[in-house]
Scaffold this active site. Structure first.
Site, short mmCIF file in Angstrom:
data_model
loop_
_atom_site.label_atom_id
_atom_site.label_comp_id
_atom_site.label_asym_id
_atom_site.label_seq_id
_atom_site.Cartn_x
_atom_site.Cartn_y
_atom_site.Cartn_z
N ASP A 43 0.81 -1.22 0.00
CA ASP A 43 0.00 0.00 0.00
C ASP A 43 0.84 1.27 0.00
OD1 ASP A 43 0.72 -0.86 2.61
OD2 ASP A 43 -0.80 0.41 3.52
N HIS A 44 2.19 1.10 0.02
CA HIS A 44 3.07 2.27 0.01
C HIS A 44 3.94 2.35 -1.25
CE1 HIS A 44 2.29 3.49 4.23
NE2 HIS A 44 1.91 2.22 4.30
N HIS A 116 8.14 -0.28 13.12
CA HIS A 116 7.09 -1.06 12.47
C HIS A 116 7.56 -2.52 12.43
CE1 HIS A 116 3.51 -1.71 10.24
NE2 HIS A 116 4.04 -1.77 9.04
N ASP A 184 2.90 4.01 9.77
CA ASP A 184 3.25 2.62 10.06
C ASP A 184 4.32 2.53 11.15
OD1 ASP A 184 1.81 2.64 7.59
OD2 ASP A 184 2.37 0.55 7.30
N HIS A 243 -3.76 7.33 7.42
CA HIS A 243 -3.54 5.89 7.40
C HIS A 243 -4.54 5.17 8.30
CE1 HIS A 243 -1.39 2.03 7.32
NE2 HIS A 243 -0.72 2.51 6.27
#
Length: 281
Positions: A43-44, A116, A184, A243
């Site tokens: 997703d990044h 993370h 994150d 996010h």
């Protein structure tokens, strides 16, 4: 996040739908000079191949700089299997330590490690501001008027009368601009230190529901309230939460409690923009 300054653009992360978001703002991907990656979850970064192809189709020829955690070259080359031919060079800058600084087009970019479940970095982007031109000092030193503008821009000038440097005619550096972006991660003292005094702090708030604090810990994310506490500690001007978990439908419902911790907190949304300006003197 897109930062636009002095004709250049810096993008942080390039997930699926990035091009659509740019198009809805009326912005072109062609002037994007730098793309920074926080980490390599899909997703990044999954929007990168399409972004590169669009840049190529827009007849871009200028080099593109990519900054990211170690493994950047390997990850991007794997994604480029579907975008092998590009009319511009890609410059890879892999972050090797706990933090690292880059300077591109007048922007100071500082990457710093966060917490993370994979290697992940936050970014602070700063625009420094020189001190005011001191007319009396320039005249007292006998510096000709034709050199003043160049000295104001930070240039060192060699003349028959000697070498003139900017510090000879400029006052103390003034407050510039600073944006910090973190996503994150669990809360860390390092994030607070790097976000210190930011004009804008964009920070993940995966969960607004107070009962999901343990889930945030388990998956190495944070709650709205944890982000707000960091914003308060870092004395930032404004906090944008981002996010959100897909299960979080109405972020605004939780904002009254968040504002009790940090009053300048805002629930972010797609397309949200702000223009940051220097403080008046």
């Amino acid at each position: 996040m897109m930062v636009r300054y002095n004709g250049m653009s810096l993008l942080v992360d390039c997930g699926e739908g990035t091009q659509i978001a740019l198009k809805e703002k009326g912005w072109s991907p062609k002037p994007v000079d730098v793309i920074c990656f926080t980490h390599y979850h899909a997703d990044h970064i999954s929007g990168l191949p399409g972004m590169l192809l669009t840049m190529g189709n827009a007849e871009r020829t200028e080099p593109l700089t990519l900054i990211g955690p170690r493994g950047l070259t390997k990850v991007v080359n794997a994604l480029r299997v579907i975008a092998p031919e590009l009319p511009f060079e890609i410059i890879y800058r892999e972050i090797t330590g706990v933090e690292e600084c880059f300077s591109i087009g007048g922007m100071k970019i500082k990457a710093f490690k966060v917490n993370h479940n994979v290697l992940c970095y936050g970014y602070s982007v700063s625009i420094e501001r020189a001190g005011k031109f001191q007319l009396d000092r320039a005249e007292a030193l006998g510096i000709e008027k034709r050199y003043w503008n160049r000295l104001q821009k930070g240039e060192t000038i060699e003349t028959e009368k000697g070498i003139f440097t900017p510090d000879m005619v400029l006052g103390e550096p003034r407050k510039g601009l600073k944006v910090t972006y973190v996503t994150d991660s669990r809360p860390t003292e390092g994030i607070v230190a790097h976000a210190q005094g930011s004009d804008l702090f964009i920070c993940e708030g995966m969960y607004g529901e107070p009962e999901k604090k343990e889930k945030a810990r388990e998956y190495k994310h944070m709650t709205f309230y944890e982000a707000a506490k960091m914003a308060k500690k870092a004395q930032v001007k404004e906090l944008w939460l981002t996010h959100f978990s897909p299960s979080l439908v109405r972020a605004e419902e939780y904002m009254p409690e968040v504002k009790k911790i940090f009053s300048a907190a805002v629930a972010g949304k797609d397309g949200k923009t702000a223009e940051l300006t220097y403080e008046e003197e």
